[in-house]
Design an enzyme around this catalytic site. Sequence first.
Site, PDB file in Angstrom:
ATOM      1  N   CYS A  57     -15.865  -0.364   4.212  1.00 55.19           N
ATOM      2  CA  CYS A  57     -16.492   0.966   4.274  1.00 55.19           C
ATOM      3  C   CYS A  57     -16.205   1.779   3.007  1.00 55.19           C
ATOM      4  CB  CYS A  57     -15.938   1.702   5.494  1.00 55.19           C
ATOM      5  SG  CYS A  57     -16.448   3.430   5.584  1.00 55.19           S
ATOM      6  N   HIS A  84       2.319   1.748  -3.409  1.00 53.68           N
ATOM      7  CA  HIS A  84       1.302   2.284  -4.303  1.00 53.68           C
ATOM      8  C   HIS A  84       1.170   3.810  -4.132  1.00 53.68           C
ATOM      9  CE1 HIS A  84      -1.859   1.529  -7.066  1.00 53.68           C
ATOM     10  NE2 HIS A  84      -2.846   1.849  -6.259  1.00 53.68           N
ATOM     11  N   CYS A 126     -16.610   4.988   8.492  1.00 51.46           N
ATOM     12  CA  CYS A 126     -17.622   6.034   8.723  1.00 51.46           C
ATOM     13  C   CYS A 126     -18.744   5.607   9.673  1.00 51.46           C
ATOM     14  CB  CYS A 126     -18.201   6.490   7.381  1.00 51.46           C
ATOM     15  SG  CYS A 126     -19.357   5.327   6.631  1.00 51.46           S
ATOM     16  N   THR A 181       0.838  -1.202   0.000  1.00 52.34           N
ATOM     17  CA  THR A 181       0.000   0.000   0.000  1.00 52.34           C
ATOM     18  C   THR A 181       0.876   1.256   0.000  1.00 52.34           C
ATOM     19  OG1 THR A 181      -1.634  -1.236   1.263  1.00 52.34           O
ATOM     20  CG2 THR A 181      -1.915   1.148   1.188  1.00 52.34           C
ATOM     21  N   HIS A 219       1.413   2.970   8.437  1.00 47.30           N
ATOM     22  CA  HIS A 219       0.154   2.515   9.045  1.00 47.30           C
ATOM     23  C   HIS A 219       0.305   1.183   9.773  1.00 47.30           C
ATOM     24  CE1 HIS A 219       0.375   0.743   5.022  1.00 47.30           C
ATOM     25  NE2 HIS A 219      -0.272  -0.268   5.537  1.00 47.30           N
TER      26      HIS A 219
END
Length: 351
Positions: free
Chosen positions: A113, A42, A99, A39, A69
């Site tokens: 989500c 990317h 959310c 990630t 992260h």
Amino acid sequence: MIAAQLHGREDLRVEDVPEPEPGPGEVKVAVAHNGLCGTDLHEYFDGPMACTDEPHPLTGGVLPQIMGHEFAGVVSGLGAGVTGIAVGDRVSIEPLYYCRECDACTSGLTRLCDNIITHGICSNGGGMAQQTVVPAWMIHHLPSSVNLAQGALIEPLAVAFNGALRSGTGPGDSVVVLGAGPIGIGVTLGLRALGVEKLFVVEPAATRRAAMSDLGIEHVIDPTGIDVAAEVKRRNGGRGVHAAIDCAGAAATFSVAPSVLRVHGRYVILAFVPAEVPFQPWLLARSEIELTGSCGYGPGVFTRVIDMMADGTYPTTGWVEHVRIDEASDALSELRDGLRMKLLVDLPVPS
Ligand SMILES: [Zn+2]
Ligand SMILES: [Zn+2]
């Protein structure tokens, strides 16, 4: 404090930034280690996409963004109203913001989500900093037998374990894992913990095959120049496998998976495949194969992986490397080029 901030494509700067302070319900963490993954690659090489100049609807995050992260550290401050957490606690962070309102969230599938975002992808702060502030609900305590480097591996191992769970396999079953990068390793070790009897790992890179063998995986196959499905079936008593889990995301793996499965087998895509691939839909009908995917991790998976780390499910020798924060940009290039295994960035201890 020192932090690595993403300003734009291939522009990661290690710089001095103001130290964050926790507001109500928030916890400040002195980060010890932060992992780098696909990630991050990317965002760094193809993006930034998740984070832009427009404030993120959930977090308000904008560029420049402190990356990172996948991290663990020691609690260094508490906002008002935080209970059950103390300064000095050793913690790993489940970094997902969602959310709580969309269809996926109200169905309990928060990992899917509509607005999902991760601390350190687009948020106020990230794990590649000496200090970061997160909501208290992201905090997981680490047992004394799990060190902080292992704590920084929980997040990617949770992604991997969710993929293992999505295969629906268990004791007595056989599974092919395509790709032996860090996620492939996590999936394989997770499947072994679930009692999967026969594990076949397919990986073209010799160093990655060696790492898998060193972890005690018996059937590690080099796909170069061979018929992978025939080889797996030969080793599996002439039968196809119950599931194939794609942790590589290459066009080649996508063509192997349907032929290696037995009837009603399940093909789980865990890699985010950026390429278009040739696909023959009749293969699904021919054997009633299920094609599905796995994204992130469900409620409870993070905690379960911490328990599994404490149980010894995830030996970390041979596939985890450490780099300094000022080496992060070079390390990202080496990671993209397949020259690295799992990379943990070690943060300098705050003075
Ligand atoms: Zn990651
Ligand atoms: Zn949602």
